[in-house]
Each structure stands twice: as structure tokens, then as C-alpha cells.
Write a protein that holds these residues in place. Structure first.
Motif, PDB file in Angstrom:
ATOM      1  N   VAL A 156       0.805  -1.193   0.110  1.00  0.00           N
ATOM      2  CA  VAL A 156      -0.021   0.142   0.043  1.00  0.00           C
ATOM      3  C   VAL A 156       0.895   1.114   0.007  1.00  0.00           C
ATOM      4  N   GLN A 157       0.480   2.147  -0.608  1.00  0.00           N
ATOM      5  CA  GLN A 157       1.154   3.542  -0.671  1.00  0.00           C
ATOM      6  C   GLN A 157       0.736   4.388   0.592  1.00  0.00           C
ATOM      7  N   VAL A 158       1.748   4.682   1.433  1.00  0.00           N
ATOM      8  CA  VAL A 158       1.374   5.603   2.477  1.00  0.00           C
ATOM      9  C   VAL A 158       2.616   6.763   2.472  1.00  0.00           C
ATOM     10  N   PRO A 159       2.068   7.923   3.209  1.00  0.00           N
ATOM     11  CA  PRO A 159       3.006   8.947   3.300  1.00  0.00           C
ATOM     12  C   PRO A 159       4.172   8.427   4.262  1.00  0.00           C
ATOM     13  N   ASN A 160       5.233   9.278   3.929  1.00  0.00           N
ATOM     14  CA  ASN A 160       6.495   8.912   4.833  1.00  0.00           C
ATOM     15  C   ASN A 160       6.872  10.296   5.528  1.00  0.00           C
ATOM     16  N   ALA A 161       7.784  10.183   6.465  1.00  0.00           N
ATOM     17  CA  ALA A 161       8.043  11.462   7.267  1.00  0.00           C
ATOM     18  C   ALA A 161       8.668  12.644   6.410  1.00  0.00           C
ATOM     19  N   ASP A 162       9.252  12.335   5.181  1.00  0.00           N
ATOM     20  CA  ASP A 162       9.884  13.158   4.255  1.00  0.00           C
ATOM     21  C   ASP A 162       8.887  13.980   3.430  1.00  0.00           C
ATOM     22  N   GLY A 163       7.662  13.415   3.513  1.00  0.00           N
ATOM     23  CA  GLY A 163       6.726  14.025   2.734  1.00  0.00           C
ATOM     24  C   GLY A 163       6.184  13.262   1.376  1.00  0.00           C
ATOM     25  N   ARG A 164       6.903  12.358   1.131  1.00  0.00           N
ATOM     26  CA  ARG A 164       6.684  11.488  -0.054  1.00  0.00           C
ATOM     27  C   ARG A 164       6.035  10.197   0.170  1.00  0.00           C
ATOM     28  N   ASP A 165       5.192   9.776  -0.619  1.00  0.00           N
ATOM     29  CA  ASP A 165       4.394   8.528  -0.732  1.00  0.00           C
ATOM     30  C   ASP A 165       5.190   7.385  -1.098  1.00  0.00           C
ATOM     31  N   ARG A 166       5.198   6.338  -0.313  1.00  0.00           N
ATOM     32  CA  ARG A 166       6.216   5.102  -0.882  1.00  0.00           C
ATOM     33  C   ARG A 166       5.228   3.872  -0.564  1.00  0.00           C
ATOM     34  N   GLY A 167       5.670   2.682  -1.047  1.00  0.00           N
ATOM     35  CA  GLY A 167       5.020   1.627  -0.810  1.00  0.00           C
ATOM     36  C   GLY A 167       5.469   0.722   0.402  1.00  0.00           C
ATOM     37  N   LEU A 168       4.566   0.227   1.329  1.00  0.00           N
ATOM     38  CA  LEU A 168       4.569  -0.314   2.583  1.00  0.00           C
ATOM     39  C   LEU A 168       4.138  -1.664   2.223  1.00  0.00           C
ATOM     40  N   GLY A 169       4.971  -2.893   2.581  1.00  0.00           N
ATOM     41  CA  GLY A 169       4.688  -4.269   2.385  1.00  0.00           C
ATOM     42  C   GLY A 169       3.891  -4.722   3.513  1.00  0.00           C
ATOM     43  N   LEU A 170       2.896  -5.448   3.277  1.00  0.00           N
ATOM     44  CA  LEU A 170       1.893  -6.107   4.410  1.00  0.00           C
ATOM     45  C   LEU A 170       1.589  -7.359   4.130  1.00  0.00           C
ATOM     46  N   GLY A 171       1.843  -8.276   5.319  1.00  0.00           N
ATOM     47  CA  GLY A 171       1.655  -9.658   5.268  1.00  0.00           C
ATOM     48  C   GLY A 171       0.725 -10.204   5.676  1.00  0.00           C
ATOM     49  N   GLY A 172      -0.103  -9.462   6.482  1.00  0.00           N
ATOM     50  CA  GLY A 172      -1.363  -9.944   7.305  1.00  0.00           C
ATOM     51  C   GLY A 172      -1.941  -8.996   8.252  1.00  0.00           C
ATOM     52  N   GLU A 173      -2.540  -9.525   9.018  1.00  0.00           N
ATOM     53  CA  GLU A 173      -3.131  -8.642  10.134  1.00  0.00           C
ATOM     54  C   GLU A 173      -2.903  -9.466  11.401  1.00  0.00           C
ATOM     55  N   LEU A 174      -2.751  -8.635  12.403  1.00  0.00           N
ATOM     56  CA  LEU A 174      -2.647  -8.913  13.713  1.00  0.00           C
ATOM     57  C   LEU A 174      -3.918  -8.666  14.831  1.00  0.00           C
ATOM     58  N   ALA A 175      -4.398  -9.482  15.311  1.00  0.00           N
ATOM     59  CA  ALA A 175      -5.719  -9.461  15.964  1.00  0.00           C
ATOM     60  C   ALA A 175      -5.436  -9.565  17.491  1.00  0.00           C
ATOM     61  N   PHE A 176      -6.044  -8.688  18.355  1.00  0.00           N
ATOM     62  CA  PHE A 176      -5.939  -8.783  19.730  1.00  0.00           C
ATOM     63  C   PHE A 176      -7.378  -8.137  20.262  1.00  0.00           C
ATOM     64  N   THR A 177      -7.341  -8.233  21.744  1.00  0.00           N
ATOM     65  CA  THR A 177      -8.651  -7.875  22.111  1.00  0.00           C
ATOM     66  C   THR A 177      -8.476  -6.902  23.551  1.00  0.00           C
ATOM     67  N   VAL A 178      -8.868  -5.662  23.414  1.00  0.00           N
ATOM     68  CA  VAL A 178      -8.521  -4.697  24.510  1.00  0.00           C
ATOM     69  C   VAL A 178     -10.132  -4.531  24.999  1.00  0.00           C
ATOM     70  N   ASP A 179     -10.400  -4.715  26.280  1.00  0.00           N
ATOM     71  CA  ASP A 179     -11.672  -4.357  26.978  1.00  0.00           C
ATOM     72  C   ASP A 179     -13.000  -4.917  26.221  1.00  0.00           C
ATOM     73  N   GLY A 180     -12.606  -6.394  25.658  1.00  0.00           N
ATOM     74  CA  GLY A 180     -13.659  -7.155  25.308  1.00  0.00           C
ATOM     75  C   GLY A 180     -13.933  -6.915  23.717  1.00  0.00           C
ATOM     76  N   ASP A 181     -13.084  -6.141  23.284  1.00  0.00           N
ATOM     77  CA  ASP A 181     -13.209  -5.977  21.658  1.00  0.00           C
ATOM     78  C   ASP A 181     -12.330  -6.168  21.084  1.00  0.00           C
ATOM     79  N   GLU A 182     -12.521  -6.677  19.715  1.00  0.00           N
ATOM     80  CA  GLU A 182     -11.302  -7.083  19.139  1.00  0.00           C
ATOM     81  C   GLU A 182     -10.649  -5.967  18.057  1.00  0.00           C
ATOM     82  N   HIS A 183      -9.227  -5.847  18.207  1.00  0.00           N
ATOM     83  CA  HIS A 183      -8.950  -4.624  17.225  1.00  0.00           C
ATOM     84  C   HIS A 183      -7.754  -5.608  16.465  1.00  0.00           C
ATOM     85  N   THR A 184      -7.455  -4.818  15.282  1.00  0.00           N
ATOM     86  CA  THR A 184      -6.404  -5.499  14.464  1.00  0.00           C
ATOM     87  C   THR A 184      -5.520  -4.399  13.866  1.00  0.00           C
TER      88      THR A 184
END
Length: 268
Positions: A156-184
Motif C-alpha cells: 500500500v502507498q503511505v506517506p513517509n516522514a519526508d513528505g513522499r508516498d512510498r510502498g509499504l509491504g504488508l503480510g497479514g493482520e494481527l488481532a488482539f482484544t482490548v476491553d472485550g473488543d477485537e482490534h487489528t
């Protein structure tokens, strides 16, 4: 005392040791505080980079450096004059091929573009560093998680700290629960199988830096993995403005406070 009780007792001390080692690492002579510039060759005028000696040019899969004796550059530990063809430095900064006195000149290539980074142990950021503000260990923020890999990796293309957009590689999602609600969180997968996430929460930009990193270990065969927000990390760009840190991808801004981990850089 049981093993689990021993583990619980040791965890705060383990975190303290981790925090102290992090402080030593970031304040080392060629740690992130010593980065004083990232100079893209495409922005260089007639091959000249501000405050960097020599003449630099892009030649496809290599860069060409031309230097005179008065430039004071050394290559592989020996004084250098004339021309050299160079590729990207892949090792520790302290072992980079180019130096000028105590400064290291590190060749960088990112998405086909060449840059030269300058690392200076005498940087103002390193001189004024007063430590890393971090929340003391809290077992509340050690959560069981589950890694759900994507069928294939995504970019996915995301902004970088220098103001340019670059590709960010993602391989999956990490799920966990906080106060009874799942977040990823969308996460990348490193070569050793460990995970890393760029995330924000409702403390970001307020009581903590605008985003942080999380680096869980490699998941077990069934995908389970420990999510320890006590070890949330400041990104390199929190220590020096010349890094290219990616901002959180869509969905990685959590709607609650994570009062844990590193928060900000202390200036003395």
C-alpha cells in the motif's frame, strides 16, 4: 513460586533492561541521533550535495563519486582521490565504506532512487539527547494475539516522514482484544518471520510521538503471538528528521489510549 509467577516477577525487570539497552543503542555514536542528512542525488545541482564533499552522480545500478585530496574522504579506510563506482551500503553505519573524518557517508537506494546519508557523532541531536520518555511496565498491555496472514503479500502507498508516498509491504493482520473488543493492525513480515506494525492511537501527537512501531516475535505454527505494547518503539524519525519512516497504513490508528511503551525523546 511457580514458573508463571517467576515470569510475572521478572517481566518488569526484563522491560527495564530492554529500555536501558534501547537508550544505549539510540545514543551510540552512529545511532539514529547522529543522522544529519539524507540527500537525494536527483536533487543535487551539478553533482554537489550541500555540506558533503566530492561530486556525485547516478549511473543506473551504481553511483559514481569523484573526489580530490582536499575533500578529505576515505574509502575502505584509506584516503581516496579520483573516481569510484559504488553500490548501496548494507551493513552497520560504523562499517560504511565512505568516511570524512568522524562522519560516515552512507550510500542508500530506495525504490530505484539514490541518496547519500550523513552520520555525525557530533550532531546537535546527539549532544542534546536526554533520554527516551517511556511508560513503566504494565502487564495490562501484554495481550494474546493472533496473526492472520493474507493469501499473498500486499503493498500500500503511505506517506513517509519526508513528505513522499512510498510502498509499504504488508503480510497479514494481527488481532488482539482490548476491553472485550477485537482490534487489528496490518503488519509486515520480516525475513525471520517476526512481525512489525506502524500504528497510532489516541495518545499520538499528544502524550506520545505521532506514531510508533511494534515488533512482535514470529507467530507460533497456529498463528498465536504475544502482543506487548510495553515495547512500543519510537520510530527513527523521532530521533532525527532525516529518516523516511512510513506513516500508519489505513486501519492502523487505534481508537483508544495505549499508555505504554516509548512516548517521546527527552531533550536536555
Amino acid at each position: 513460586m511457580s514458573t508463571s509467577e517467576n515470569t510475572a516477577t521478572d517481566a518488569p525487570q526484563d522491560w527495564k533492561n530492554w529500555h536501558e539497552q534501547r537508550t544505549e543503542t539510540v545514543s551510540a555514536p552512529y545511532g539514529p541521533l547522529s543522522l544529519t542528512g539524507t540527500h537525494w542525488l536527483g536533487d543535487a545541482v551539478e553533482g554537489r550535495i550541500p555540506d558533503v564533499p566530492g561530486r556525485w552522480s547516478d549511473d543506473g545500478d551504481e553511483i559514481v563519486l569523484t573526489a580530490a585530496a582536499e575533500d578529505g574522504i576515505s574509502l575502505d579506510g584509506a584516503p581516496f582521490t579520483g573516481g569510484a563506482r559504488l553500490t548501496a551500503d548494507g551493513g552497520p553505519v560504523a562499517a560504511s565504506r565512505l568516511a570524512q573524518g568522524g562522519r560516515r557517508l552512507v550510500v542508500l537506494r530506495r525504490e530505484g532512487l539514490w541518496a547519500v546519508r550523513v552520520w555525525d557523532p557530533k550532531s546537535e541531536a546527539r549532544r542534546s539527547f536526554g533520554g527516551v520518555e517511556a511508560t513503566p511496565y504494565d502487564e495490562k498491555w501484554v495481550l494474546p494475539g493472533l496473526f492472520r496472514p493474507y493469501g499473498e503479500s500486499r503493498t500500500v502507498q503511505v506517506p513517509n516522514a519526508d513528505g513522499r508516498d512510498r510502498g509499504l509491504g504488508l503480510g497479514g493482520e494481527l488481532a488482539f482484544t482490548v476491553d472485550g473488543d477485537e482490534h487489528t493492525l496490518q503488519v509486515g513480515v520480516e525475513e525471520d518471520g517476526s512481525l512489525w506494525a506502524v500504528f497510532a492511537d489516541t495518545t499520538s501527537g499528544r502524550s506520545s510521538y505521532r506514531f510508533r512501531f511494534l515488533r512482535p516475535s514470529a507467530p507460533a505454527a497456529d498463528g498465536t503471538v504475544l502482543v506487548d505494547f510495553n515495547r512500543s518503539l519510537l520510530p527513527p524519525c523521532a530521533f532525527a528528521a532525516h529518516f523516511l519512516c512510513p506513516f500508519p497504513p489505513p486501519g492502523n490508528s487505534l481508537p483508544f489510549d495505549i499508555a505504554a511503551g516509548e512516548r517521546s525523546v527527552r531533550i536536555r
